[in-house]
Design a protein around this motif. Structure first.
Motif, PDB file in Angstrom:
ATOM      1  N   ASN A 157      40.488  39.305  35.908  1.00 16.64           N
ATOM      2  CA  ASN A 157      40.275  37.988  35.303  1.00 16.64           C
ATOM      3  C   ASN A 157      41.543  37.149  35.337  1.00 16.64           C
ATOM      4  OD1 ASN A 157      37.587  38.599  34.506  1.00 16.64           O
ATOM      5  ND2 ASN A 157      38.382  39.746  32.757  1.00 16.64           N
TER       6      ASN A 157
ATOM      7  N   THR B 126      38.862  27.358  41.395  1.00 16.00           N
ATOM      8  CA  THR B 126      37.826  28.301  40.961  1.00 16.00           C
ATOM      9  C   THR B 126      36.929  28.726  42.123  1.00 16.00           C
ATOM     10  OG1 THR B 126      37.853  27.326  38.749  1.00 16.00           O
ATOM     11  CG2 THR B 126      35.955  28.676  39.321  1.00 16.00           C
ATOM     12  N   GLU B 127      36.581  27.774  42.970  1.00 15.45           N
ATOM     13  CA  GLU B 127      35.749  28.111  44.124  1.00 15.45           C
ATOM     14  C   GLU B 127      36.436  29.149  45.007  1.00 15.45           C
ATOM     15  OE1 GLU B 127      34.627  24.697  46.302  1.00 15.45           O
ATOM     16  OE2 GLU B 127      33.337  23.871  44.723  1.00 15.45           O
TER      17      GLU B 127
ATOM     18  N   ILE C 180      36.577  32.631  43.112  1.00 13.41           N
ATOM     19  CA  ILE C 180      35.284  33.320  43.121  1.00 13.41           C
ATOM     20  C   ILE C 180      34.982  33.867  44.509  1.00 13.41           C
ATOM     21  CG2 ILE C 180      32.803  32.975  42.856  1.00 13.41           C
ATOM     22  CD1 ILE C 180      33.463  30.936  40.641  1.00 13.41           C
ATOM     23  N   ARG C 181      35.322  33.086  45.524  1.00 13.59           N
ATOM     24  CA  ARG C 181      35.087  33.510  46.904  1.00 13.59           C
ATOM     25  C   ARG C 181      35.887  34.780  47.233  1.00 13.59           C
ATOM     26  NH1 ARG C 181      36.085  28.956  48.918  1.00 13.59           N
ATOM     27  NH2 ARG C 181      38.204  29.303  49.662  1.00 13.59           N
TER      28      ARG C 181
ATOM     29  N   LYS D 142      37.542  36.370  38.702  1.00 15.55           N
ATOM     30  CA  LYS D 142      36.822  35.639  37.667  1.00 15.55           C
ATOM     31  C   LYS D 142      37.819  34.741  36.940  1.00 15.55           C
ATOM     32  CE  LYS D 142      33.596  39.462  36.878  1.00 15.55           C
ATOM     33  NZ  LYS D 142      33.133  40.476  35.895  1.00 15.55           N
TER      34      LYS D 142
END
Length: 509
Positions: free
Chosen positions: A415, A367-368, A371-372, A376
């Motif tokens: 997404n 997830t990190e 997002i970077r 999403k």
């Protein structure tokens, strides 16, 4: 999102699947009426059947013609031109038709085979060879004889009493050519028709028996071709699927036997070459791993060590070295996994593992990064422990490979959906993990092959084409399933089904 992709993917793929299933079911159990058998039936049996039917029809026509002509000659001889001359001479000498008829019939030699009538111009039978009086009746041949220029008439058919006869009439004329009556000769041909039908039946039965013998004898010949060809076809399919240990038993010393030998030799050569390739991949992967580990380690040391003496350009260069070394290291690990997969050496280190906990741990790292990079990640995972006998590291590898693919094939800003739930299948408990993206999707042509080794549906995206094959094998080793549904231009849904031993309904932690 999950239902949308799955529904559209099913719409695109179910029809071809139903058609392929239909083709499989249509095939005969044992031999299919197609290929060599079909050509044999059409070319050999079809031609022979046509010839036999032709022979049967010609024979029937010829036999009927022969017997009818024989009877016709007999009937015609009773009412010959000489008979008419007899009556004409008697009339010239002053004898009446009735007296001449009585004398003619008394000397008629064909009474045992035919019936002869002498008929006047009014159609009355004035004398009969049977000796019985005959009532006036319909006589087509008599009418034809009086009306035709030749003075003759023929008739074959049933009369009023239902008897089938052959009749021939010849008009009697005087010296001036005027009609004064006619001679009619008849014979019953009902018995003759029965004999002809019996002969037809015997001929037909003989042809059917001959056809049966031909089919029965050729059946063994066709089987001697179809069975080896079917075995060769099955063997080549297995070889194409990667089973290089398949060998075909040579049954005949002919062209098919030579073909079996050639395929066996080909399989052996491919197996040898495949082993050499796998050994090379395994060796080179191990050889690359050591220097890559050193490069990455020293790069990280220099990058994150004393940075006061390192200028900005050098710092960026070291970061590139560490990043690319990590990427190469991942590629080498994929090659090693592929080597293990090919040689059957891929094993699991099984232990009591919480599947959803491993998924959440993988998602934490992923997830990190997502997002970077501008994506999403939407997660829906129940806060429940799901214990299974599994290899946690391999499970993380599975999750990361699929999530990494979702990232690579998605548009920035879109997404990525992750959902987990528990399902029952055949009274067994499973955890169902669904990962969907809104990326480019996979075409209907590429979808059946995406789990094949080295297959890449999108060559513009970096990757070896090994990841999904390895991922699928790991899931299979866990006795699970991995399914992929996709719609081109819409996105892809990957569904992983893994068996679980225990589910703790109490919240984790």
């Amino acid at each position: 999102m999950f239902n949308s992709i799955k529904g559209k993917a099913r719409e695109n793929s179910e029809k071809p699947r139903r058609e392929s299933l239909k083709e499989a079911v249509i095939g005969l159990k044992g031999y299919k009426i197609e290929g060599i058998t079909k050509r044999w039936l059409i070319n050999i049996i079809g031609v022979i059947t046509f010839l036999f039917i032709l022979v049967f029809l010609v024979s029937c026509f010829g036999i009927k013609n022969y017997y009818y002509n024989t009877v016709k000659n007999i009937v015609n001889s009773g009412a010959s031109q000489n008979s008419v001359s007899y009556f004409r001479n008697n009339l010239d000498e002053g004898y009446s038709l009735e007296s001449s008829a009585s004398d003619f019939i008394s000397s008629y030699s064909g009474k045992d085979r035919t019936t002869l009538w002498v008929i006047d111009n009014d159609g009355n039978v004035i004398s009969s060879s049977s000796g019985f009086a005959v009532e006036k009746q319909n006589m087509p041949d008599y009418n034809e004889a009086l009306a035709s220029e030749s003075g003759t008439g023929e008739f074959v058919g049933k009369i009023d009493n239902g008897e089938k006869i052959m009749a021939f009439s010849r008009a009697i004329t005087d010296k001036n050519g005027a009609h004064i009556g006619a001679i009619r000769v008849m014979t019953d041909i009902s018995q003759l028709d029965n004999q002809i039908r019996t002969i037809w039946f015997i001929i037909g039965l003989a042809l059917v028996l001959i056809m049966g013998i031909i089919i029965f004898s050729n059946r063994f010949f066709i089987r001697s071709i179809i069975t080896p060809v079917k075995e060769i076809n099955d063997a080549t399919k297995l070889i194409a699927q990667g089973n290089l240990d398949v060998r075909i038993e040579k049954q005949y010393n002919d062209e098919i036997g030579d073909l079996s030998d050639s395929i066996n030799a080909m399989a052996s050569e491919i197996a040898t070459a495949d082993k050499m390739k796998n050994d090379f991949i395994s060796t080179i992967s191990h050889e690359l791993r050591t220097p890559l580990t050193s490069i990455k380690g020293w790069g990280e040391t220099l990058t994150y060590g004393n940075q006061d003496n390192i200028d900005e350009l050098t710092q960026r260069g070291l970061q590139v070295i560490v990043s690319e070394a990590g990427r190469l290291e991942g590629f080498v690990e994929e090659l090693l996994d592929f080597s293990r997969l090919q040689s059957g050496r891929m094993t699991l280190r099984l232990t009591k593992t919480d599947i959803l906990a491993e998924l959440e741990e993988t998602l934490f790292t992923f997830t990190e990064r997502a997002i970077r990079e501008g994506y999403k990640v939407k997660v829906n995972i129940p806060d429940i422990a799901s214990v299974a006998n599994a290899d946690p590291n391999r499970l993380k590898q599975v999750f990361m490979n699929i999530l990494d693919n979702a990232l690579k094939y998605s548009r920035t800003g879109s997404n990525i959906f992750v959902k987990a739930e528990f399902v029952k299948k055949d009274e067994e408990q499973f955890v169902k993990i669904s990962i969907a993206d809104q990326g480019c999707g996979i075409s209907a042509e590429d979808l059946p092959h995406v789990k094949d080794k080295f297959y890449k549906a999108n060559v513009s995206v970096k990757g070896s084409g090994i990841g999904l094959a390895v991922t699928n094998e790991i899931v299979n080793l866990h006795h699970g399933t991995l399914d992929i549904d996709s719609v081109e231009g819409k996105g892809t849904l990957v569904t992983i089904l893994l068996p679980v031993q225990e589910i703790y309904t109490e919240q984790k932690g």
